[in-house]
Design a protein around this motif. Sequence first.
Motif, short mmCIF file in Angstrom:
data_model
loop_
_atom_site.label_atom_id
_atom_site.label_comp_id
_atom_site.label_asym_id
_atom_site.label_seq_id
_atom_site.Cartn_x
_atom_site.Cartn_y
_atom_site.Cartn_z
N MET A 92 0.82 -1.20 0.00
CA MET A 92 0.00 0.00 0.00
C MET A 92 0.86 1.27 0.00
O MET A 92 2.00 1.25 0.48
CB MET A 92 -0.94 0.00 1.21
N PRO A 93 0.32 2.39 -0.52
CA PRO A 93 1.15 3.58 -0.72
C PRO A 93 1.34 4.44 0.52
O PRO A 93 2.12 5.39 0.49
CB PRO A 93 0.38 4.36 -1.79
N LEU A 94 0.62 4.13 1.61
CA LEU A 94 0.72 5.00 2.77
C LEU A 94 1.29 4.26 3.97
O LEU A 94 1.42 3.03 3.96
CB LEU A 94 -0.64 5.59 3.15
N ASN A 95 1.61 5.05 4.98
CA ASN A 95 2.33 4.69 6.21
C ASN A 95 3.84 4.61 5.98
O ASN A 95 4.61 4.62 6.95
CB ASN A 95 1.82 3.40 6.86
N SER A 96 4.27 4.49 4.75
CA SER A 96 5.68 4.69 4.44
C SER A 96 5.93 6.19 4.27
O SER A 96 5.00 6.97 4.05
CB SER A 96 6.07 3.95 3.17
N LEU A 97 7.17 6.58 4.38
CA LEU A 97 7.57 7.99 4.17
C LEU A 97 8.71 8.01 3.16
O LEU A 97 9.77 7.44 3.43
CB LEU A 97 8.01 8.61 5.50
N PRO A 98 8.54 8.63 2.02
CA PRO A 98 7.34 9.34 1.58
C PRO A 98 6.24 8.38 1.12
O PRO A 98 6.53 7.26 0.72
CB PRO A 98 7.85 10.17 0.41
N PRO A 99 4.98 8.83 1.14
CA PRO A 99 3.92 8.01 0.56
C PRO A 99 4.09 7.93 -0.95
O PRO A 99 4.66 8.83 -1.58
CB PRO A 99 2.64 8.76 0.95
N THR A 100 3.58 6.86 -1.55
CA THR A 100 3.80 6.60 -2.97
C THR A 100 2.78 7.38 -3.82
O THR A 100 1.86 6.82 -4.41
CB THR A 100 3.72 5.09 -3.25
N VAL A 101 2.98 8.69 -3.89
CA VAL A 101 2.03 9.55 -4.61
C VAL A 101 2.66 10.22 -5.83
O VAL A 101 2.01 11.01 -6.51
CB VAL A 101 1.42 10.62 -3.67
N ASP A 102 3.92 9.89 -6.12
CA ASP A 102 4.56 10.35 -7.36
C ASP A 102 5.68 9.37 -7.70
O ASP A 102 6.02 8.48 -6.91
CB ASP A 102 5.08 11.79 -7.24
N VAL A 103 6.24 9.51 -8.88
CA VAL A 103 7.24 8.55 -9.35
C VAL A 103 8.49 8.58 -8.49
O VAL A 103 9.11 7.53 -8.22
CB VAL A 103 7.57 8.81 -10.83
#
Length: 442
Positions: A92-103
């Motif tokens: 999943m794209p969140l809870n990591s830093l940075p979130p996976t919201v761009d390439v």
Amino acid sequence: MDLVIRAPRAVTPDGETACNVGVSGGRIATVEPYDAEIPAERVVELGDDVVLLPGLVDTHVHVNDPGRSEWEGFETATRAAAAGGVTTIVDMPLNSLPPTVDVAALEVKRKTALGRVHVDVGFWGGAVPGNRAELRPLHDAGVFGFKCFLLHSGVDEFPPLDDAGLEAAMRELSSFDGLLIVHAEDADTIEHAPAPHGPRYADFLGSRPPAAETTAIARVIELAGRTGARVHILHLASAEAIPLIERARRDGVAVTAETCPHYLSFTAEEIGDGATQFKCCPPIRQAGNRERLWQGLADGVIDCVVSDHSPCTPELKRFDTGDFGQAWGGIAGLQVGLPAVWTGARQRGFTLTDVVRWMAQRPAEQAGLRRKGRLAEGFDADFCVFAPDEAFVVDAAKLRHRNPVSAYHGRPLAGVVHSTWLRGRRITGDEPHGRLLTRDAR
């Protein structure tokens, strides 16, 4: 062949049968009758007390790496997956830093995972306010789809979409047939419910009523019908939404749905005061609701069962106070999903063929993993050797998850994973040989 596995019991797309599975170059080259002679460099003979399953596919895992790797991490998450018979996860794209919201963020995550994964790993992107222009580049970079929230996600760096943002994201994704996966709880409904506080589970349950799910899911379906977008409902907890999904499909809306082992295993009635290891969002509901979720699976309205593995450190569960309002919401269940679902399934008359459809075949199909989830020619040689009649009691301290926190601790379950194989190679947990998957190389 490089390898032949002789299985008196195996679950293929045609059901449970006796067969020989031949592997060449990491893929299943042939599936032959059990008495067929297939020359091979190595032959593995299975007993009739175990069943050869395709490796499970878990498309809902929060690895939290980088940035919150004290919660989990690629090494521990993928070891736990393998120990549970799971050979492919999608992070999943969140809870990591940075979130996976761009390439750029996707590349950070891929570099963090590279060389550390014991199973194959794909990635979801995120749809958040202001990143509409990033969706197509992320799609082209290989993410399998895009997750969004309709209310606060629990972390400030991954904000929710409002109605206009949700429609805009769907229109953008429909332009290139991208998939939107939705945490569907309505913010306004929850804002007008009693605030969660204290150790009583009933109070927490009242803070996230079923109407929060049905309202949000109805809105997602309406917008999907209007925009032509493909949508997937994450972690369905309220069975009241099942008729909405069923009707939408009859109307031609491209909507799928998943539920999770904890919603099929536990009931609100059995959760004691202060037992914050059971806190998740949406919440575990009452026993009657659980049975209707099982019926939704039987009817095919709910497509698949995936873990929503969302771990944290013990401190964040606030066992010191038992306060459901303050505790992190998430259940760590990646390693025990298969026995948890099988325990409930066999009690209700389902078969291992059903479980494989829910936990391997359909998750792979929903995410577009075209070579995963089946014991069939041309598919990756990913296997789980499972003893369905062997029992154990879950000990959180012995699980491969990073932190010894589990709602399943002390629960007796049926079914033990004896071994897990990735592309014809047994996973030992010593040397990682998983691959990072992209949408174009699936």
